[in-house]
Design a protein around this motif. Sequence first.
Motif, PDB file in Angstrom:
ATOM      1  N   GLU A  29       0.807  -1.207   0.000  1.00  0.00           N
ATOM      2  CA  GLU A  29       0.000   0.000   0.000  1.00  0.00           C
ATOM      3  C   GLU A  29       0.850   1.271   0.000  1.00  0.00           C
ATOM      4  O   GLU A  29       0.502   2.270  -0.627  1.00  0.00           O
ATOM      5  N   GLU A  30       1.995   1.230   0.706  1.00  0.00           N
ATOM      6  CA  GLU A  30       2.834   2.428   0.746  1.00  0.00           C
ATOM      7  C   GLU A  30       3.430   2.756  -0.621  1.00  0.00           C
ATOM      8  O   GLU A  30       3.767   3.902  -0.907  1.00  0.00           O
ATOM      9  N   VAL A  31       3.529   1.723  -1.480  1.00  0.00           N
ATOM     10  CA  VAL A  31       4.009   1.964  -2.835  1.00  0.00           C
ATOM     11  C   VAL A  31       2.877   2.511  -3.706  1.00  0.00           C
ATOM     12  O   VAL A  31       3.054   3.451  -4.479  1.00  0.00           O
ATOM     13  N   LYS A  32       1.685   1.913  -3.557  1.00  0.00           N
ATOM     14  CA  LYS A  32       0.539   2.366  -4.340  1.00  0.00           C
ATOM     15  C   LYS A  32       0.172   3.806  -4.030  1.00  0.00           C
ATOM     16  O   LYS A  32      -0.284   4.551  -4.904  1.00  0.00           O
ATOM     17  N   SER A  33       0.342   4.221  -2.796  1.00  0.00           N
ATOM     18  CA  SER A  33      -0.077   5.557  -2.379  1.00  0.00           C
ATOM     19  C   SER A  33       0.874   6.661  -2.839  1.00  0.00           C
ATOM     20  O   SER A  33       0.536   7.839  -2.766  1.00  0.00           O
ATOM     21  N   GLN A  34       2.045   6.268  -3.294  1.00  0.00           N
ATOM     22  CA  GLN A  34       3.011   7.285  -3.719  1.00  0.00           C
ATOM     23  C   GLN A  34       2.608   7.868  -5.069  1.00  0.00           C
ATOM     24  O   GLN A  34       2.181   7.154  -5.975  1.00  0.00           O
ATOM     25  N   VAL A  35       2.771   9.176  -5.165  1.00  0.00           N
ATOM     26  CA  VAL A  35       2.479   9.875  -6.414  1.00  0.00           C
ATOM     27  C   VAL A  35       3.804  10.192  -7.116  1.00  0.00           C
ATOM     28  O   VAL A  35       4.647  10.906  -6.581  1.00  0.00           O
ATOM     29  N   ILE A  36       3.965   9.652  -8.286  1.00  0.00           N
ATOM     30  CA  ILE A  36       5.196   9.844  -9.056  1.00  0.00           C
ATOM     31  C   ILE A  36       4.942  10.914 -10.107  1.00  0.00           C
ATOM     32  O   ILE A  36       4.079  10.751 -10.982  1.00  0.00           O
TER      33      ILE A  36
END
Length: 249
Positions: free
Chosen positions: A227-234
Amino acid sequence: MWHLGQNIKTKFSGKGLKKLFEKTAKAYRVSEFTKLFDEISTKKPSLATYLKNVSFAGWFRCHFHGNQYNIMTTNNSESLNQVFREAREWPIIPLLEEIITTLSRWFYERRTNANSCSTPLTVDAEDIMRQRYKKSRYMRVTPINLSEFHAKGEPLDGLVNIKEHSCTCREFYIDKIPCVHGVAATMYRGVDVYSLRSKFYMIEFWRMAYAESIYPLPPEIEWLLPEEVKSQVIIKPVKLIPPRRPKNK
């Protein structure tokens, strides 16, 4: 050594200089190196000065402090950069897939070659041993004690210490494979010559190097992302485009 040789071709004129340099760089004995380097100094003093300004440990085999194992190495990143010269222009996911596919194929091919090899040593090491065995048959061996022997011939004599795996020719110590003098001494002493080689030349270690399998990347729909990866905005990186025609499309 290779880069210095290329520089010699472009910066110094003279017949046979590069070949003489390579022979000097590959010398095992310090005495042999000194003789060859004196020849360079006589033929081209400016080249000798140029080489003296480079660390001897960096290109002279006899002055190198580590273990080379008679292998010429290069920068892996440069080699892979050449292999993937087209794929490196692709987006990141196709690039990774191409890298994985290529490495998987390499591992499979080398694993197959290693498993089909029936000799005790790797192919190259076995060829070296056979060549040295043929030359050792014409040498004369004089025992000094149970572990030291004096082998005469081809082309210089050698004082071999079987217990310490060494010889005055320094090939035994540097390559970690019995030299011609060492092979002659082991044959005289009745010792298994294969027992004196480095374990890293054994076929088992070759097979271990490629024992693991490299699997392809699964479909994106099957990726398990935290989830911490999905929540990141690139966000798109800032890239300044120079005011000239780009080199690549």
